[in-house]
Scaffold this motif. Structure first.
Motif, short mmCIF file in Angstrom:
data_model
loop_
_atom_site.label_atom_id
_atom_site.label_comp_id
_atom_site.label_asym_id
_atom_site.label_seq_id
_atom_site.Cartn_x
_atom_site.Cartn_y
_atom_site.Cartn_z
N GLU A 144 0.84 -1.18 0.00
CA GLU A 144 0.00 0.00 0.00
C GLU A 144 0.88 1.25 0.00
O GLU A 144 2.03 1.21 0.42
CB GLU A 144 -0.92 0.02 1.23
CG GLU A 144 -0.18 0.01 2.55
CD GLU A 144 -1.09 -0.09 3.76
OE1 GLU A 144 -2.33 -0.08 3.57
OE2 GLU A 144 -0.58 -0.15 4.88
N ILE A 145 0.32 2.32 -0.52
CA ILE A 145 0.94 3.63 -0.43
C ILE A 145 0.05 4.47 0.48
O ILE A 145 -1.16 4.55 0.28
CB ILE A 145 1.06 4.32 -1.81
CG1 ILE A 145 1.83 3.44 -2.78
CG2 ILE A 145 1.71 5.68 -1.67
CD1 ILE A 145 3.26 3.18 -2.40
N LEU A 146 0.64 5.10 1.49
CA LEU A 146 -0.12 5.87 2.46
C LEU A 146 0.04 7.37 2.23
O LEU A 146 1.13 7.84 1.89
CB LEU A 146 0.36 5.55 3.88
CG LEU A 146 0.30 4.09 4.32
CD1 LEU A 146 0.91 3.96 5.72
CD2 LEU A 146 -1.13 3.58 4.32
N THR A 147 -1.03 8.12 2.43
CA THR A 147 -0.92 9.57 2.52
C THR A 147 -0.34 9.89 3.90
O THR A 147 -0.35 9.04 4.81
CB THR A 147 -2.29 10.24 2.38
OG1 THR A 147 -3.12 9.83 3.48
CG2 THR A 147 -2.96 9.87 1.06
N PRO A 148 0.17 11.10 4.11
CA PRO A 148 0.70 11.44 5.42
C PRO A 148 -0.28 11.23 6.57
O PRO A 148 0.10 10.70 7.62
CB PRO A 148 1.09 12.91 5.26
CG PRO A 148 1.48 13.02 3.81
CD PRO A 148 0.49 12.14 3.10
N GLN A 149 -1.53 11.62 6.38
CA GLN A 149 -2.49 11.44 7.47
C GLN A 149 -2.77 9.96 7.73
O GLN A 149 -2.89 9.54 8.88
CB GLN A 149 -3.81 12.16 7.15
CG GLN A 149 -4.81 12.14 8.30
CD GLN A 149 -4.28 12.78 9.57
OE1 GLN A 149 -3.88 13.95 9.56
NE2 GLN A 149 -4.25 12.03 10.67
N ALA A 150 -2.88 9.17 6.66
CA ALA A 150 -3.08 7.73 6.84
C ALA A 150 -1.88 7.11 7.53
O ALA A 150 -2.02 6.19 8.36
CB ALA A 150 -3.33 7.05 5.49
N ALA A 151 -0.67 7.61 7.22
CA ALA A 151 0.55 7.11 7.87
C ALA A 151 0.52 7.44 9.36
O ALA A 151 0.89 6.61 10.20
CB ALA A 151 1.77 7.72 7.22
N LYS A 152 0.09 8.66 9.70
CA LYS A 152 -0.03 9.05 11.11
C LYS A 152 -1.02 8.15 11.83
O LYS A 152 -0.77 7.67 12.96
CB LYS A 152 -0.46 10.50 11.20
CG LYS A 152 -0.93 10.97 12.57
CD LYS A 152 0.13 10.87 13.64
CE LYS A 152 -0.24 11.66 14.89
NZ LYS A 152 -1.52 11.27 15.50
N ASN A 153 -2.16 7.89 11.20
CA ASN A 153 -3.17 7.03 11.81
C ASN A 153 -2.64 5.62 12.04
O ASN A 153 -2.89 4.99 13.07
CB ASN A 153 -4.43 6.98 10.94
CG ASN A 153 -5.11 8.34 10.82
OD1 ASN A 153 -4.87 9.23 11.64
ND2 ASN A 153 -5.95 8.50 9.81
#
Length: 312
Positions: A71-80
């Motif tokens: 998966e590739i995460l957006t910054p907010q998804a990475a934080k979550n």
């Protein structure tokens, strides 16, 4: 000779706070790799190099090699995701951004991810992996973000050898092939590494050992890294990637890799516990738990993006 001490350390003593962080980094410290966990956040899908041994569009949940992610995460998804993982893995000490492309080629995503996590977790050690092409441009930003450890992949310091390893580079909107591009890459790598070390960053150098291409050249690379004051070098075997230009190239025998490490250890300490981790690896080295923390497809909005899935 104590393998944990190299001449570069006496040349450039490490500050106590940086030493403490390094002792909690499983990739920079052998003693840490069975005690402390790391989490790679795949927020940087783009790359500005084309390496003959790489194919980031291939993914297998059971494969461990750099550039692989589900998966590739957006910054907010990475934080979550960090919040979720840190709540379950108490020994998590390091957040690394190792692609699946290049952390600096996707600097906006990399920077925002670090900013979001650091705001609430100042104790976490932040680490980046990069090919070094953009290091001179972003070295100051890396320091200001609070990143303390950077890994740079340096496979050669000879452009003729590099022309056999890299197909092309993209730099400042221009496409370069052959030795012309490799000369730009090497110049920026060396300048960037010197900048980082001068700013107090702990630098690890990854070297992919390619039989018949750069294997005889590696001692020269390591000696140059010693001059610059790098902390540790990690000589790795080639893992042939399906779909890459070197997919039929033989995997480097670990015996040959260890012999090269023994030789180069006279100049710089050597990493011997590398697992050539995925870009989404989680947990202790060699005990990847990333599958436990993957979101199920119906639960998130996803988009196929080359090497994996984009989570927004």
């Amino acid at each position: 000779m104590d393998c944990q001490v190299a001449s570069s350390e006496t040349k450039m003593p490490m500050a106590a706070t940086m030493l403490e962080k390094t002792q909690k980094h499983p990739c920079y410290s052998f003693d840490a790799h069975q005690k402390f966990a790391r989490m790679h956040l795949p927020v940087a899908p783009y790359c500005n190099l084309s390496c003959n041994y790489c194919n980031r569009k291939f993914d297998c949940v059971n494969e461990s090699r750099p550039g692989v992610t589900s998966e590739i995460l957006t910054p907010q998804a990475a934080k979550n995701k960090f919040d979720k993982v840190s709540a379950q893995i108490e020994q998590l000490s390091v957040i690394g951004i190792a692609g699946p492309g290049d952390a600096l080629a996707d600097w906006e995503n990399t920077r925002e991810t670090i900013r979001l996590i650091r705001a609430e977790n100042p104790q976490i050690v932040f680490c980046l992996s990069t090919n070094g092409l953009l290091l001179p441009e972003y070295a100051q930003d890396i320091v200001q973000l609070g990143v303390t450890h950077v890994t740079v992949t340096v496979n050669c310091i000879d452009s003729a050898i590099g022309a056999e390893i890299y197909k092309h580079i993209n730099f400042k909107g221009q496409h370069y092939e052959g030795e012309t591009g490799v000369k730009i890459l090497i110049e920026n790598q060396l300048a960037g590494i010197a900048l980082l070390i001068g700013l107090g960053i702990v630098v690890k150098i990854n070297i992919v050992m390619l039989k018949g291409i750069n294997d005889q050249h590696i001692p020269e690379v390591v000696k140059k890294m010693k001059e610059l004051g790098v902390y540790i070098t990690n000589i790795m075997p080639l893992i042939p990637a399906p779909g890459s230009a070197f997919e039929n190239f033989p995997q480097t025998p670990i015996k040959d890799v260890n012999e090269m490490r023994d030789l180069c250890e006279l100049d710089v300490r050597q990493m011997r516990h590398c697992k050539q981790c995925r870009a989404d690896a989680i947990g202790l080295l060699g005990k990847d738990r990333s599958q436990e923390f993957r979101d199920h497809l119906p639960q998130v909005l996803q988009k196929v993006l080359g090497c994996g899935v984009l989570t927004v």
